[in-house]
Scaffold this motif. Structure first.
Motif, PDB file in Angstrom:
ATOM      1  N   GLY A 139       0.776  -1.225   0.000  1.00  0.00           N
ATOM      2  CA  GLY A 139       0.000   0.000   0.000  1.00  0.00           C
ATOM      3  C   GLY A 139       0.808   1.276   0.000  1.00  0.00           C
ATOM      4  O   GLY A 139       0.235   2.340   0.077  1.00  0.00           O
ATOM      5  N   SER A 140       2.118   1.218  -0.027  1.00  0.00           N
ATOM      6  CA  SER A 140       2.887   2.459  -0.077  1.00  0.00           C
ATOM      7  C   SER A 140       3.958   2.356  -1.154  1.00  0.00           C
ATOM      8  O   SER A 140       4.504   1.289  -1.420  1.00  0.00           O
ATOM      9  N   LEU A 141       4.206   3.482  -1.766  1.00  0.00           N
ATOM     10  CA  LEU A 141       5.213   3.538  -2.825  1.00  0.00           C
ATOM     11  C   LEU A 141       6.529   4.010  -2.253  1.00  0.00           C
ATOM     12  O   LEU A 141       6.560   4.812  -1.320  1.00  0.00           O
ATOM     13  N   THR A 142       7.610   3.545  -2.834  1.00  0.00           N
ATOM     14  CA  THR A 142       8.915   4.064  -2.443  1.00  0.00           C
ATOM     15  C   THR A 142       9.068   5.472  -3.010  1.00  0.00           C
ATOM     16  O   THR A 142       8.327   5.878  -3.916  1.00  0.00           O
ATOM     17  N   ARG A 143      10.015   6.211  -2.510  1.00  0.00           N
ATOM     18  CA  ARG A 143      10.283   7.554  -3.015  1.00  0.00           C
ATOM     19  C   ARG A 143      10.591   7.500  -4.513  1.00  0.00           C
ATOM     20  O   ARG A 143      10.106   8.312  -5.284  1.00  0.00           O
ATOM     21  N   GLY A 144      11.361   6.537  -4.929  1.00  0.00           N
ATOM     22  CA  GLY A 144      11.698   6.383  -6.343  1.00  0.00           C
ATOM     23  C   GLY A 144      10.467   6.139  -7.201  1.00  0.00           C
ATOM     24  O   GLY A 144      10.358   6.654  -8.315  1.00  0.00           O
ATOM     25  N   GLU A 145       9.532   5.345  -6.688  1.00  0.00           N
ATOM     26  CA  GLU A 145       8.294   5.090  -7.422  1.00  0.00           C
ATOM     27  C   GLU A 145       7.439   6.354  -7.528  1.00  0.00           C
ATOM     28  O   GLU A 145       6.826   6.606  -8.560  1.00  0.00           O
ATOM     29  N   VAL A 146       7.416   7.153  -6.472  1.00  0.00           N
ATOM     30  CA  VAL A 146       6.668   8.414  -6.511  1.00  0.00           C
ATOM     31  C   VAL A 146       7.299   9.356  -7.530  1.00  0.00           C
ATOM     32  O   VAL A 146       6.605   9.993  -8.323  1.00  0.00           O
ATOM     33  N   VAL A 147       8.621   9.430  -7.534  1.00  0.00           N
ATOM     34  CA  VAL A 147       9.328  10.270  -8.506  1.00  0.00           C
ATOM     35  C   VAL A 147       9.021   9.795  -9.920  1.00  0.00           C
ATOM     36  O   VAL A 147       8.651  10.594 -10.789  1.00  0.00           O
ATOM     37  N   ASN A 180       3.194  26.230 -14.582  1.00  0.00           N
ATOM     38  CA  ASN A 180       3.275  26.942 -13.304  1.00  0.00           C
ATOM     39  C   ASN A 180       2.965  26.043 -12.115  1.00  0.00           C
ATOM     40  O   ASN A 180       3.519  26.234 -11.033  1.00  0.00           O
ATOM     41  N   ASN A 181       2.084  25.085 -12.284  1.00  0.00           N
ATOM     42  CA  ASN A 181       1.664  24.239 -11.167  1.00  0.00           C
ATOM     43  C   ASN A 181       2.495  22.976 -11.000  1.00  0.00           C
ATOM     44  O   ASN A 181       2.468  22.370  -9.934  1.00  0.00           O
ATOM     45  N   ALA A 182       3.207  22.571 -12.015  1.00  0.00           N
ATOM     46  CA  ALA A 182       3.957  21.316 -11.941  1.00  0.00           C
ATOM     47  C   ALA A 182       4.960  21.330 -10.793  1.00  0.00           C
ATOM     48  O   ALA A 182       5.063  20.348 -10.040  1.00  0.00           O
ATOM     49  N   GLY A 183       5.676  22.416 -10.634  1.00  0.00           N
ATOM     50  CA  GLY A 183       6.644  22.523  -9.541  1.00  0.00           C
ATOM     51  C   GLY A 183       5.987  22.498  -8.179  1.00  0.00           C
ATOM     52  O   GLY A 183       6.512  21.907  -7.233  1.00  0.00           O
ATOM     53  N   VAL A 184       4.828  23.131  -8.075  1.00  0.00           N
ATOM     54  CA  VAL A 184       4.088  23.150  -6.809  1.00  0.00           C
ATOM     55  C   VAL A 184       3.660  21.730  -6.440  1.00  0.00           C
ATOM     56  O   VAL A 184       3.790  21.316  -5.282  1.00  0.00           O
ATOM     57  N   VAL A 185       3.172  20.999  -7.420  1.00  0.00           N
ATOM     58  CA  VAL A 185       2.734  19.623  -7.161  1.00  0.00           C
ATOM     59  C   VAL A 185       3.923  18.774  -6.722  1.00  0.00           C
ATOM     60  O   VAL A 185       3.826  18.027  -5.742  1.00  0.00           O
ATOM     61  N   GLY A 195       6.762  16.179  -2.161  1.00  0.00           N
ATOM     62  CA  GLY A 195       8.061  16.003  -1.522  1.00  0.00           C
ATOM     63  C   GLY A 195       9.123  15.426  -2.425  1.00  0.00           C
ATOM     64  O   GLY A 195      10.105  14.857  -1.935  1.00  0.00           O
ATOM     65  N   VAL A 196       8.954  15.564  -3.748  1.00  0.00           N
ATOM     66  CA  VAL A 196       9.918  14.973  -4.680  1.00  0.00           C
ATOM     67  C   VAL A 196      10.535  15.995  -5.637  1.00  0.00           C
ATOM     68  O   VAL A 196      11.205  15.624  -6.593  1.00  0.00           O
ATOM     69  N   ALA A 197      10.330  17.277  -5.374  1.00  0.00           N
ATOM     70  CA  ALA A 197      10.795  18.317  -6.296  1.00  0.00           C
ATOM     71  C   ALA A 197      12.297  18.217  -6.575  1.00  0.00           C
ATOM     72  O   ALA A 197      12.735  18.396  -7.710  1.00  0.00           O
ATOM     73  N   ALA A 198      13.075  17.905  -5.557  1.00  0.00           N
ATOM     74  CA  ALA A 198      14.531  17.838  -5.730  1.00  0.00           C
ATOM     75  C   ALA A 198      14.962  16.633  -6.571  1.00  0.00           C
ATOM     76  O   ALA A 198      16.065  16.635  -7.125  1.00  0.00           O
ATOM     77  N   ASP A 199      14.093  15.638  -6.689  1.00  0.00           N
ATOM     78  CA  ASP A 199      14.457  14.400  -7.386  1.00  0.00           C
ATOM     79  C   ASP A 199      13.899  14.286  -8.798  1.00  0.00           C
ATOM     80  O   ASP A 199      14.276  13.378  -9.544  1.00  0.00           O
TER      81      ASP A 199
END
Length: 127
Positions: free
Chosen positions: A35-43, A83-88, A93-97
């Motif tokens: 039920g949870s994705l890894t950070r890499g999967e979210v990215v 404009n919204n892509a960066g906000v999303v 929590g994946v903007a840096a990746d």
């Protein structure tokens, strides 16, 4: 929220989040662990959704490029997406990746350049 908020930039952010939620659910339904994705999967999911939405908006703009009124509406949607892509990405929590999300469709380069210059003209006519 008022209906004005939902018609503006926040509506696109909500749409992006909804699409990401659907993609997440599809991933989980296809065998995602626990039920949870890894950070890499979210990215990865965020990048894939971003590419798909960018493709949809650019091809939509290309289809109406010669119709001034319809192009203005389409260009506005494209600008809202950008404009919204960066906000999303920040909210997820994946903007840096996130890597570059580039258009990967079939619209020829010259037409892409026309979309870009036409959108700039709409956004800043004094240029």
């Amino acid at each position: 929220t008022s209906s004005d908020d939902l018609d503006g930039p926040s509506s696109l952010a909500l749409e992006i989040l909804q699409v990401l939620g659907e993609a997440r659910n599809a991933t989980l339904g296809a065998g995602g662990a626990g039920g949870s994705l890894t950070r890499g999967e979210v990215v990865d999911c965020t990048e894939r959704v971003g590419r798909a939405m960018l493709l949809e908006r650019i091809e939509g703009a290309a289809a109406v490029l010669d119709d001034e009124v319809r192009f203005a509406e389409s260009a506005l949607g494209l600008c809202r997406f950008v404009n919204n892509a960066g906000v999303v990405a920040t909210e997820l929590g994946v903007a840096a990746d996130i890597g570059e999300v580039l258009y990967e469709g079939a619209v020829p380069r010259r037409k892409l350049e026309r979309i870009y210059t036409s959108a700039l003209t709409l956004a800043a006519p004094e240029l």
